[in-house]
Enzyme design. Structure first.
Site, PDB file in Angstrom:
ATOM      1  N   SER A 250       3.986   0.602   5.337  1.00 18.21           N
ATOM      2  CA  SER A 250       4.651   1.752   5.948  1.00 18.21           C
ATOM      3  C   SER A 250       3.701   2.938   6.063  1.00 18.21           C
ATOM      4  O   SER A 250       2.990   3.276   5.115  1.00 18.21           O
ATOM      5  CB  SER A 250       5.868   2.170   5.127  1.00 18.21           C
ATOM      6  OG  SER A 250       6.839   1.138   5.118  1.00 18.21           O
TER       7      SER A 250
ATOM      8  N   GLU B 239       2.954   8.458   4.323  1.00 13.38           N
ATOM      9  CA  GLU B 239       2.884   7.785   3.031  1.00 13.38           C
ATOM     10  C   GLU B 239       1.450   7.412   2.714  1.00 13.38           C
ATOM     11  O   GLU B 239       1.042   7.401   1.558  1.00 13.38           O
ATOM     12  CB  GLU B 239       3.773   6.536   3.060  1.00 13.38           C
ATOM     13  CG  GLU B 239       3.824   5.768   1.773  1.00 13.38           C
ATOM     14  CD  GLU B 239       4.864   4.671   1.803  1.00 13.38           C
ATOM     15  OE1 GLU B 239       4.595   3.608   1.236  1.00 13.38           O
ATOM     16  OE2 GLU B 239       5.926   4.866   2.406  1.00 13.38           O
TER      17      GLU B 239
END
Length: 332
Positions: free
Chosen positions: A249, A321
């Site tokens: 991600s 992230e």
């Protein structure tokens, strides 16, 4: 462990330059029974799952029981001499600049294994591959870590990030963490739920090195443990985490947005968006892949463009992230 003194008095005469980093590290190694590897101009592309990144001025990978002493000593010298030092785990959530990383890259992957199994818990060294720790627990009939099955990276990195997947996060099973603190002391830090949040740990705000983590385990039927592990590994495979070099991600999920970030990006028709060799995966909006010739700059520009397009369209500010490290001002 006392504050490490200068290894040699004349080392303090050094000014930080790339030409004497190796001399400094070798001097420390000679005093700490060092075993492992150290190399100048080591390509970071060899140490990240994105397979991008320029050279580390000095890459050092201590191995085995010399690790804590060597790390404490080199941290002390780095601080005294103003040498930048970056702590590297498995490189699974990282984009290193094409121009590389100045100073010392301390690779923790040589500090692995050493698991201590005591009743319903296990203490694992920080450089241990996460999936190997999960597998070792399963082989002994201990559950609790199944949600981490198939995750790349190291135990230390997972604790530092408070890794989360399948509705569980590391802090749910973490009992405590052993660190080298700001004074180079080996300290045990009990896990307090209030110190952790979504993809956040207290260590992100501290200048420390994670040495080990102890996890709470539970006895479960071996078949049930194995079934859950394999289901998670298969799910990661089906989501395309392993098809190309990537970091999984790109952006964090935020429940306030009402839907997963990948779905938000998908609905804006951004899947497949490409800059150079970096591409938003055609099958998942929240994964950037290296199609074969991506640069770190390609990945960063694509991350920024995706975030900007979402902000412009929906007013939603996505938080990356993945972490961008290194010498970006010379990245071009």
């Amino acid at each position: 462990m006392p504050l490490p003194p200068p290894v040699f008095a004349d080392i303090l005469r050094y000014m930080y330059t790339s030409t004497n980093l190796l001399d400094i590290a070798k001097a420390i190694a000679a005093e700490t029974a060092f075993s492992g590897e150290m190399r100048c101009n080591e390509p970071m592309a060899s140490h990240t799952t994105f397979k991008v990144g320029g050279p580390a001025e000095l890459w050092v990978r201590p191995q085995g029981d010399c690790f804590p002493g060597f790390v404490a000593a080199i941290l002390g010298q780095a601080r005294a001499l103003g040498i930048p030092l970056f702590v590297l785990g498995g490189g699974a959530n990282l984009v290193a600049a094409d121009a590389g990383i100045r100073g010392i890259v301390l690779d923790t992957t040589g500090w692995s294994g050493g698991a201590g199994w005591e009743g319903g818990s296990v203490k694992v060294r920080a450089g241990t591959v996460v999936d190997e720790a999960v597998e070792a627990a399963a082989e002994r009939g201990w559950g609790g870590l199944e949600f981490l099955a198939g995750m790349p990276g190291t135990v230390g990195g997972a604790v530092w990030m408070n890794a989360r997947c399948y509705e569980k996060q590391v802090s749910d099973v973490l009992m405590g963490t052993e660190i080298l603190d700001e004074n180079f002391q080996r300290v045990w830090v009990p896990c307090k739920a209030g110190d952790f949040a979504y993809k956040r740990s207290p260590f992100q705000k501290r200048d420390v090195v994670i040495l080990a983590a102890e996890f709470r385990l539970e006895k479960r039927a071996a078949a049930d443990i194995r079934q859950e592990m394999e289901a998670h590994r298969q799910d990661r495979k089906e989501k395309g985490h392993y098809r190309y070099p990537s970091a999984g991600s790109v952006f964090k999920n935020n429940r306030e947005f009402g839907k997963p970030t990948g779905k938000i990006i998908d609905e804006l028709g951004l899947r497949g968006l490409r800059i150079g060799g970096a591409q938003l995966a055609p099958w998942h909006g929240n994964i950037i892949i290296n199609t074969g010739n991506a640069t770190a700059a390609d990945i960063r520009k694509l991350t920024e463009q995706a975030a900007r397009r979402v902000k412009d369209a929906l007013g939603i500010a996505l938080e990356p992230e993945i972490i961008f490290v290194g010498n970006w001002e010379e990245n071009g």
